[in-house]
Motif scaffolding. Structure first.
Motif, PDB file in Angstrom:
ATOM      1  N   ASP A  94      10.248   1.306   3.580  1.00 10.48           N
ATOM      2  CA  ASP A  94      10.535   2.548   2.858  1.00 10.48           C
ATOM      3  C   ASP A  94      11.668   2.356   1.863  1.00 10.48           C
ATOM      4  O   ASP A  94      11.639   2.915   0.758  1.00 10.48           O
ATOM      5  CB  ASP A  94      10.889   3.669   3.845  1.00 10.48           C
ATOM      6  N   SER A  95      12.665   1.563   2.236  1.00 10.43           N
ATOM      7  CA  SER A  95      13.791   1.315   1.333  1.00 10.43           C
ATOM      8  C   SER A  95      13.340   0.507   0.118  1.00 10.43           C
ATOM      9  O   SER A  95      13.801   0.750  -1.005  1.00 10.43           O
ATOM     10  CB  SER A  95      14.909   0.573   2.066  1.00 10.43           C
ATOM     11  N   VAL A  96      12.457  -0.459   0.334  1.00  9.31           N
ATOM     12  CA  VAL A  96      11.937  -1.262  -0.773  1.00  9.31           C
ATOM     13  C   VAL A  96      11.138  -0.379  -1.732  1.00  9.31           C
ATOM     14  O   VAL A  96      11.300  -0.458  -2.958  1.00  9.31           O
ATOM     15  CB  VAL A  96      11.057  -2.415  -0.238  1.00  9.31           C
ATOM     16  N   ILE A  97      10.287   0.479  -1.184  1.00  6.40           N
ATOM     17  CA  ILE A  97       9.472   1.367  -2.014  1.00  6.40           C
ATOM     18  C   ILE A  97      10.356   2.299  -2.831  1.00  6.40           C
ATOM     19  O   ILE A  97      10.096   2.561  -4.009  1.00  6.40           O
ATOM     20  CB  ILE A  97       8.486   2.178  -1.151  1.00  6.40           C
ATOM     21  N   ASN A 102       0.811  -1.213   0.000  1.00  8.01           N
ATOM     22  CA  ASN A 102       0.000   0.000   0.000  1.00  8.01           C
ATOM     23  C   ASN A 102       0.842   1.259   0.000  1.00  8.01           C
ATOM     24  O   ASN A 102       0.460   2.285  -0.586  1.00  8.01           O
ATOM     25  CB  ASN A 102      -0.949   0.007   1.201  1.00  8.01           C
ATOM     26  N   GLU A 103       1.996   1.214   0.638  1.00  6.29           N
ATOM     27  CA  GLU A 103       2.866   2.389   0.663  1.00  6.29           C
ATOM     28  C   GLU A 103       3.324   2.765  -0.747  1.00  6.29           C
ATOM     29  O   GLU A 103       3.462   3.950  -1.078  1.00  6.29           O
ATOM     30  CB  GLU A 103       4.070   2.142   1.575  1.00  6.29           C
ATOM     31  N   LEU A 104       3.553   1.761  -1.584  1.00 13.70           N
ATOM     32  CA  LEU A 104       3.898   2.032  -2.978  1.00 13.70           C
ATOM     33  C   LEU A 104       2.716   2.668  -3.703  1.00 13.70           C
ATOM     34  O   LEU A 104       2.880   3.630  -4.464  1.00 13.70           O
ATOM     35  CB  LEU A 104       4.316   0.745  -3.691  1.00 13.70           C
ATOM     36  N   LEU A 105       1.517   2.167  -3.466  1.00 17.05           N
ATOM     37  CA  LEU A 105       0.326   2.724  -4.105  1.00 17.05           C
ATOM     38  C   LEU A 105       0.161   4.201  -3.737  1.00 17.05           C
ATOM     39  O   LEU A 105      -0.141   5.040  -4.595  1.00 17.05           O
ATOM     40  CB  LEU A 105      -0.925   1.948  -3.682  1.00 17.05           C
ATOM     41  N   LEU A 106       0.361   4.515  -2.474  1.00 19.69           N
ATOM     42  CA  LEU A 106       0.211   5.906  -2.030  1.00 19.69           C
ATOM     43  C   LEU A 106       1.235   6.820  -2.702  1.00 19.69           C
ATOM     44  O   LEU A 106       0.915   7.956  -3.072  1.00 19.69           O
ATOM     45  CB  LEU A 106       0.351   5.980  -0.501  1.00 19.69           C
ATOM     46  N   ARG A 107       2.451   6.313  -2.863  1.00 22.25           N
ATOM     47  CA  ARG A 107       3.472   7.104  -3.560  1.00 22.25           C
ATOM     48  C   ARG A 107       3.083   7.312  -5.022  1.00 22.25           C
ATOM     49  O   ARG A 107       3.235   8.405  -5.576  1.00 22.25           O
ATOM     50  CB  ARG A 107       4.828   6.399  -3.463  1.00 22.25           C
ATOM     51  N   LEU A 108       2.569   6.257  -5.661  1.00 18.70           N
ATOM     52  CA  LEU A 108       2.176   6.365  -7.063  1.00 18.70           C
ATOM     53  C   LEU A 108       0.999   7.324  -7.242  1.00 18.70           C
ATOM     54  O   LEU A 108       0.929   8.073  -8.229  1.00 18.70           O
ATOM     55  CB  LEU A 108       1.812   4.989  -7.616  1.00 18.70           C
ATOM     56  N   SER A 126       8.700  -7.535   0.407  1.00 15.73           N
ATOM     57  CA  SER A 126       7.893  -6.315   0.371  1.00 15.73           C
ATOM     58  C   SER A 126       8.321  -5.363   1.468  1.00 15.73           C
ATOM     59  O   SER A 126       7.745  -4.275   1.607  1.00 15.73           O
ATOM     60  CB  SER A 126       6.401  -6.663   0.540  1.00 15.73           C
ATOM     61  N   GLY A 127       9.331  -5.781   2.261  1.00 12.45           N
ATOM     62  CA  GLY A 127       9.703  -4.992   3.414  1.00 12.45           C
ATOM     63  C   GLY A 127       8.609  -5.041   4.471  1.00 12.45           C
ATOM     64  O   GLY A 127       7.552  -5.650   4.283  1.00 12.45           O
ATOM     65  N   VAL A 128       8.871  -4.393   5.597  1.00 14.61           N
ATOM     66  CA  VAL A 128       7.871  -4.369   6.670  1.00 14.61           C
ATOM     67  C   VAL A 128       7.687  -2.933   7.133  1.00 14.61           C
ATOM     68  O   VAL A 128       8.649  -2.174   7.259  1.00 14.61           O
ATOM     69  CB  VAL A 128       8.283  -5.284   7.845  1.00 14.61           C
ATOM     70  N   ASN A 129       6.439  -2.556   7.347  1.00 17.76           N
ATOM     71  CA  ASN A 129       6.122  -1.234   7.860  1.00 17.76           C
ATOM     72  C   ASN A 129       6.430  -1.223   9.355  1.00 17.76           C
ATOM     73  O   ASN A 129       5.701  -1.803  10.162  1.00 17.76           O
ATOM     74  CB  ASN A 129       4.642  -0.917   7.605  1.00 17.76           C
ATOM     75  N   LEU A 130       7.510  -0.569   9.720  1.00 16.46           N
ATOM     76  CA  LEU A 130       7.999  -0.621  11.099  1.00 16.46           C
ATOM     77  C   LEU A 130       7.141   0.172  12.066  1.00 16.46           C
ATOM     78  O   LEU A 130       7.231  -0.036  13.287  1.00 16.46           O
ATOM     79  CB  LEU A 130       9.445  -0.125  11.145  1.00 16.46           C
TER      80      LEU A 130
END
Length: 362
Positions: free
Chosen positions: A345-348, A19-25, A169-173
């Motif tokens: 965040d690094s993955v995104i 979802n973090e990628l979607l928000l950035r896009l 996908s990394g983890v949302n810390l």
């Protein structure tokens, strides 16, 4: 404003892990998502994504259904005319990738795991290899989540224009924040994942039977993806396991456990493991690519041979021999590993870098 079309097989997986990628896009693009279910579509639409429901048979191969999926993807791409297509999971990767290639639309692909496809032999394996080659040949970038998947593709000469490795996908810390370790005298092992053979449910249940005693709880968190519900109910009635159900928000359940068990036969990168580690919980994990990257043996968890109940029990017994203080120390070390290596965040940033390069520098 560009148009991004995303092809995937699960709204839950997309929302929970990407979802973090979607928000950035969404900051700079119109985002349209093709997926087969409604589990998290309300949340995605509320954020501004547009949803197109596309049926996908996630299990097995049916030539008629798969051809229909391919033709659906072709039609969507022709109608939407996206600036880029992003695909996740096996069938969207293959059929969505091939449709994008034929229509000359830039696309990137993420290999989230291979399942058991490459364990097969003969004609089936040759067909799978041919399909992956056709689907990924013109991919601008293939994202891999573990080195073994990358090496398998390389050995079969399956390649796109570029490849890149990311930490799953990394983890949302922030979402999976550190939780104090449980203080009760009872030890709770928690199986997290879909209840199916390839996720190791049979080995976990055997371990529950053989290690059963009053001061140990064997819990199951996830939905039945295969016909094991009757067995789960029988074991629950006997007091051998407890069923915690299926929940789209798992953090509070992970926090209740002393250790999380992931017994998969195959993984791209286990989200259950990295979410558990971020929460500060030791893990008992299959010693396979997609799991072993997420823990340090005897420092943040214990590995075992997948499909081997004896070895799973050995790992559990090593954990049971630890004091509460030693287990809590492992949990803190697990959290530190996630902060250093698996920050989402690094993955995104890796994805955004590739997407911007393709859209603005090609």
């Amino acid at each position: 404003m560009g148009i991004i079309l995303i092809l995937t097989n699960s709204s839950g997986g997309l929302y929970d892990f990407r979802n973090e990628l979607l928000l950035r896009l969404l900051e700079n693009h119109r985002v349209i998502i093709s997926l087969p279910d409604q589990t998290k579509t309300a949340e995605l639409m509320e954020e501004g994504c547009e949803i197109i429901e596309t049926p996908i048979n996630r299990r097995g191969m049916n030539p008629k259904e798969d051809m229909k999926l391919f033709m659906t993807y072709q039609r969507l791409i022709k109608q939407i005319r996206p600036d880029m297509v992003i695909t996740y999971t096996i069938k969207p990767n293959i059929y969505g990738g091939f449709a994008s290639r034929l229509l000359k639309v830039p696309y990137i692909t993420t290999i989230t795991g291979l399942g058991g496809a490459f364990d097969r032999e003969g004609l089936f394996l040759k067909m799978i290899v041919h399909m992956y080659r056709a689907g990924l040949k013109k991919a601008e970038c293939i994202f891999f989540q573990n080195a073994e998947n990358r090496d398998i593709f390389s050995s079969y000469r399956i390649a796109g224009k570029k490849e890149r490795m990311v930490s799953g996908s990394g983890v949302n810390l922030k979402r999976h924040f550190f939780e104090p370790y449980p203080v009760g005298v009872r030890t709770t092992f928690l199986f997290v994942g879909r209840v199916m053979k390839e996720r190791g449910i049979l080995e976990y249940l055997e371990a529950a039977v053989r290690l059963h005693r009053e001061d140990i709880e064997f819990a199951v968190l996830g939905y039945c993806d295969e016909d094991y519900q009757e067995m789960l109910d029988e074991y629950t009635e006997k007091g051998i396991i407890s069923q915690w159900g299926f929940h789209t928000e798992v953090h509070s359940y992970i926090a209740k456990a002393d250790a999380i068990v992931v017994a998969s036969f195959h993984e791209g990168m286990s989200n259950a493991l990295i979410e558990a580690a971020a929460t500060g919980r030791p893990v008992i994990a299959s010693n396979i690519s997609g799991c072993r990257e997420a823990f340090e043996e005897e420092m943040t968890g214990f590995g075992f041979t997948p499909g081997n109940a004896d070895d799973l029990i050995r790992a559990m017994e090593k954990f049971l021999a630890l004091s509460k203080e030693e287990r809590a120390h492992m949990g803190k070390a697990a959290r530190e590993k996630m902060e250093c290596e698996f920050d989402r965040d690094s993955v995104i940033d890796s994805y955004i870098s590739e997407i911007n390069t393709i859209l603005y520098n090609s």
